[in-house]
Design a protein around this motif. Sequence first.
Motif, PDB file in Angstrom:
ATOM      1  N   GLU A 260       0.840  -1.203   0.000  1.00 28.21           N
ATOM      2  CA  GLU A 260       0.000   0.000   0.000  1.00 28.21           C
ATOM      3  C   GLU A 260       0.877   1.255   0.000  1.00 28.21           C
ATOM      4  N   GLY A 261       0.554   2.176  -0.879  1.00 24.18           N
ATOM      5  CA  GLY A 261       1.323   3.404  -0.983  1.00 24.18           C
ATOM      6  C   GLY A 261       2.515   3.315  -1.920  1.00 24.18           C
ATOM      7  N   CYS A 262       2.826   2.119  -2.370  1.00 18.55           N
ATOM      8  CA  CYS A 262       3.948   1.935  -3.304  1.00 18.55           C
ATOM      9  C   CYS A 262       3.464   2.114  -4.741  1.00 18.55           C
ATOM     10  N   ALA A 263       4.368   2.563  -5.608  1.00 19.28           N
ATOM     11  CA  ALA A 263       4.041   2.651  -7.035  1.00 19.28           C
ATOM     12  C   ALA A 263       3.850   1.242  -7.586  1.00 19.28           C
ATOM     13  N   LYS A 264       2.860   1.091  -8.437  1.00 16.18           N
ATOM     14  CA  LYS A 264       2.545  -0.227  -8.977  1.00 16.18           C
ATOM     15  C   LYS A 264       2.369  -0.140 -10.479  1.00 16.18           C
ATOM     16  N   GLU A 265       3.015  -1.055 -11.175  1.00 17.74           N
ATOM     17  CA  GLU A 265       2.860  -1.174 -12.621  1.00 17.74           C
ATOM     18  C   GLU A 265       2.296  -2.555 -12.936  1.00 17.74           C
ATOM     19  N   CYS A 266       1.289  -2.590 -13.772  1.00 17.57           N
ATOM     20  CA  CYS A 266       0.750  -3.860 -14.269  1.00 17.57           C
ATOM     21  C   CYS A 266       0.983  -3.876 -15.780  1.00 17.57           C
ATOM     22  N   LEU A 267       2.000  -4.602 -16.206  1.00 20.10           N
ATOM     23  CA  LEU A 267       2.413  -4.610 -17.610  1.00 20.10           C
ATOM     24  C   LEU A 267       1.862  -5.837 -18.316  1.00 20.10           C
ATOM     25  N   LEU A 268       1.143  -5.611 -19.390  1.00 19.70           N
ATOM     26  CA  LEU A 268       0.621  -6.698 -20.212  1.00 19.70           C
ATOM     27  C   LEU A 268       1.580  -6.921 -21.380  1.00 19.70           C
ATOM     28  N   VAL A 269       2.126  -8.130 -21.480  1.00 22.40           N
ATOM     29  CA  VAL A 269       3.056  -8.464 -22.549  1.00 22.40           C
ATOM     30  C   VAL A 269       2.265  -9.041 -23.728  1.00 22.40           C
ATOM     31  N   LEU A 270       2.417  -8.410 -24.879  1.00 25.52           N
ATOM     32  CA  LEU A 270       1.713  -8.840 -26.086  1.00 25.52           C
ATOM     33  C   LEU A 270       2.715  -9.168 -27.185  1.00 25.52           C
ATOM     34  N   ASP A 271       2.394 -10.192 -27.947  1.00 25.36           N
ATOM     35  CA  ASP A 271       3.220 -10.615 -29.075  1.00 25.36           C
ATOM     36  C   ASP A 271       2.764  -9.861 -30.320  1.00 25.36           C
ATOM     37  N   ALA A 272       3.648  -9.024 -30.897  1.00 22.71           N
ATOM     38  CA  ALA A 272       3.263  -8.204 -32.049  1.00 22.71           C
ATOM     39  C   ALA A 272       2.896  -9.042 -33.260  1.00 22.71           C
ATOM     40  N   THR A 273       3.416 -10.263 -33.353  1.00 25.01           N
ATOM     41  CA  THR A 273       3.138 -11.099 -34.530  1.00 25.01           C
ATOM     42  C   THR A 273       1.693 -11.587 -34.574  1.00 25.01           C
ATOM     43  N   THR A 274       0.962 -11.463 -33.453  1.00 23.47           N
ATOM     44  CA  THR A 274      -0.434 -11.917 -33.443  1.00 23.47           C
ATOM     45  C   THR A 274      -1.395 -10.874 -33.996  1.00 23.47           C
TER      46      THR A 274
ATOM     47  N   THR B  50      -1.557  -0.898 -16.616  1.00 18.59           N
ATOM     48  CA  THR B  50      -0.997   0.452 -16.694  1.00 18.59           C
ATOM     49  C   THR B  50      -0.120   0.662 -17.921  1.00 18.59           C
ATOM     50  N   GLY B  51       0.267  -0.424 -18.570  1.00 17.15           N
ATOM     51  CA  GLY B  51       1.125  -0.283 -19.742  1.00 17.15           C
ATOM     52  C   GLY B  51       1.244  -1.578 -20.522  1.00 17.15           C
ATOM     53  N   ILE B  52       1.676  -1.440 -21.767  1.00 18.22           N
ATOM     54  CA  ILE B  52       1.854  -2.578 -22.680  1.00 18.22           C
ATOM     55  C   ILE B  52       3.346  -2.767 -22.955  1.00 18.22           C
ATOM     56  N   VAL B  53       3.763  -4.035 -22.981  1.00 21.12           N
ATOM     57  CA  VAL B  53       5.080  -4.391 -23.491  1.00 21.12           C
ATOM     58  C   VAL B  53       4.855  -5.162 -24.786  1.00 21.12           C
ATOM     59  N   LEU B  54       5.283  -4.591 -25.890  1.00 25.97           N
ATOM     60  CA  LEU B  54       5.058  -5.210 -27.196  1.00 25.97           C
ATOM     61  C   LEU B  54       6.346  -5.875 -27.658  1.00 25.97           C
ATOM     62  N   THR B  55       6.332  -7.202 -27.739  1.00 26.69           N
ATOM     63  CA  THR B  55       7.530  -7.959 -28.082  1.00 26.69           C
ATOM     64  C   THR B  55       7.512  -8.420 -29.535  1.00 26.69           C
ATOM     65  N   LYS B  56       8.681  -8.832 -30.018  1.00 22.19           N
ATOM     66  CA  LYS B  56       8.862  -9.450 -31.346  1.00 22.19           C
ATOM     67  C   LYS B  56       8.442  -8.531 -32.483  1.00 22.19           C
ATOM     68  N   LEU B  57       8.561  -7.230 -32.276  1.00 22.50           N
ATOM     69  CA  LEU B  57       8.154  -6.286 -33.312  1.00 22.50           C
ATOM     70  C   LEU B  57       9.064  -6.366 -34.530  1.00 22.50           C
ATOM     71  N   ASP B  58      10.315  -6.779 -34.313  1.00 26.80           N
ATOM     72  CA  ASP B  58      11.258  -6.868 -35.429  1.00 26.80           C
ATOM     73  C   ASP B  58      10.976  -8.058 -36.335  1.00 26.80           C
ATOM     74  N   GLY B  59      10.154  -9.005 -35.887  1.00 28.67           N
ATOM     75  CA  GLY B  59       9.900 -10.204 -36.681  1.00 28.67           C
ATOM     76  C   GLY B  59       8.565 -10.207 -37.389  1.00 28.67           C
ATOM     77  N   THR B  60       7.900  -9.050 -37.494  1.00 22.38           N
ATOM     78  CA  THR B  60       6.577  -9.016 -38.103  1.00 22.38           C
ATOM     79  C   THR B  60       6.386  -7.758 -38.927  1.00 22.38           C
ATOM     80  N   ALA B  61       5.437  -7.823 -39.863  1.00 26.40           N
ATOM     81  CA  ALA B  61       5.057  -6.645 -40.636  1.00 26.40           C
ATOM     82  C   ALA B  61       3.812  -5.991 -40.054  1.00 26.40           C
ATOM     83  N   LYS B  62       3.434  -6.390 -38.828  1.00 20.79           N
ATOM     84  CA  LYS B  62       2.196  -5.905 -38.202  1.00 20.79           C
ATOM     85  C   LYS B  62       2.465  -4.829 -37.150  1.00 20.79           C
ATOM     86  N   GLY B  63       3.460  -3.980 -37.414  1.00 20.92           N
ATOM     87  CA  GLY B  63       3.796  -2.931 -36.466  1.00 20.92           C
ATOM     88  C   GLY B  63       2.703  -1.902 -36.281  1.00 20.92           C
TER      89      GLY B  63
END
Length: 409
Positions: free
Chosen positions: A216-230, A248-261
């Motif tokens: 309680e009182g601490c900063a909190k991040e809830c990061l959703l990791v998504l695969d860009a190739t999907t 609170t934020g998105i982590v978008l992975t594998k962006l270099d391996g897809t044309a779906k940027g």
Amino acid sequence: MGIFSKFWGGLKKTRDSLMRGLRRMLGSFTKIDEELFEQLEETMIMGDMGAETAMQICDTLRDRVKERGITDPNDIMGLIQEIIAEMMGEDEGLNLSTKPTVILVIGVNGAGKTTTIGKMCHQMKADGKRVLVAAADTFRAAAIDQLQVWTDRSDVELVRHAEGSDPAAVVFDAITAAKARGCDVVICDTAGRLHNKKNLMQELAKINRIIDREAEGCAKECLLVLDATTGQNAVNQAKLFQEVAPITGIVLTKLDGTAKGGIVISIRHELGIPVKLIGVGEGIDDLQPFDSKTFIDALFDQAPELPADAAETAEAESDAETERTEEAVTAEEPAAAEEAVAEEAPAAAEEAPAVPEEAAAEEETTVTAEAVTEAEAETPAETADTEAAAEAPAEEQPKKKRGFLWWRK
């Protein structure tokens, strides 16, 4: 390589597919009409920008074309870049303002959660922060051991329980330990969850309650990791996770391996969730803080702050691994053939009897002469058929197919 070069190289496939497709489409028009907007919208949707986002861009574009009196289709790309920049809004980095800060990492299996945690640990450790990781993915086999490898590599602490234990208990112990040891950041790994795994989604809600109570009182991040190739499936995943977790934020992975940027734009517009981290490579330092201006400049192939040859260097580096793979495959083929010949040669030498050179030559001549005699004395049945076919008129000869278009003629 700088941050722009990493973005530029990581977005190469998206730039080649989506942006150059837009330029080709606009170049085929001589005037701005409704057909152009329809084609533009279709091209954006095919580039995984999402139907809702593409419609919004085109609607705004119609208004600005009228307001500014633009008549040349080639001027539209600048307006598209302007509209997308407005959609992306202000960037938001990770909130690490308290000690400890709790970061909860969620997402489906295969999206890259464990790898993302490992890279975050490495980078935070390099920044002088004391990091503790909670191995709360007790559901998947070997998940804890995999995380142990990453934490050992980064030299950070890990709190783990036995496989199959209560994930919320692991998070509780990790937060307690972080407070006692004076850690700066607590990163909590979680099991991969889908909308049809009701018990896992309920566990996630329980973990959130534990964090709210113990930190309680601490900063909190809830990061959703998504695969860009999907592509657009990533947007659907985010909508489902929003129902059980305060993302609170998105982590978008594998962006270099897809044309779906283009999915980055769709996520920001449709969900209103900022993209905070982006994966543009396999290296441990290829997890980058997201910068919308740099992203848009790289997407639209604009690099004013770089030397003339920097873009070529980035592209060459992004293609280096592919070229090495092709060279390795090419090199393996002749090597494999040589090995096969080398293995067969000794065996053939052992089986063949020793024959003097003169005798071998006489034997070869005799065999050749006998073969010629037998060929001349052959029964004329097949020969007669061949001669008859040759003497027959051209009309009686069967027609041969002339390539794959013969049926059209």
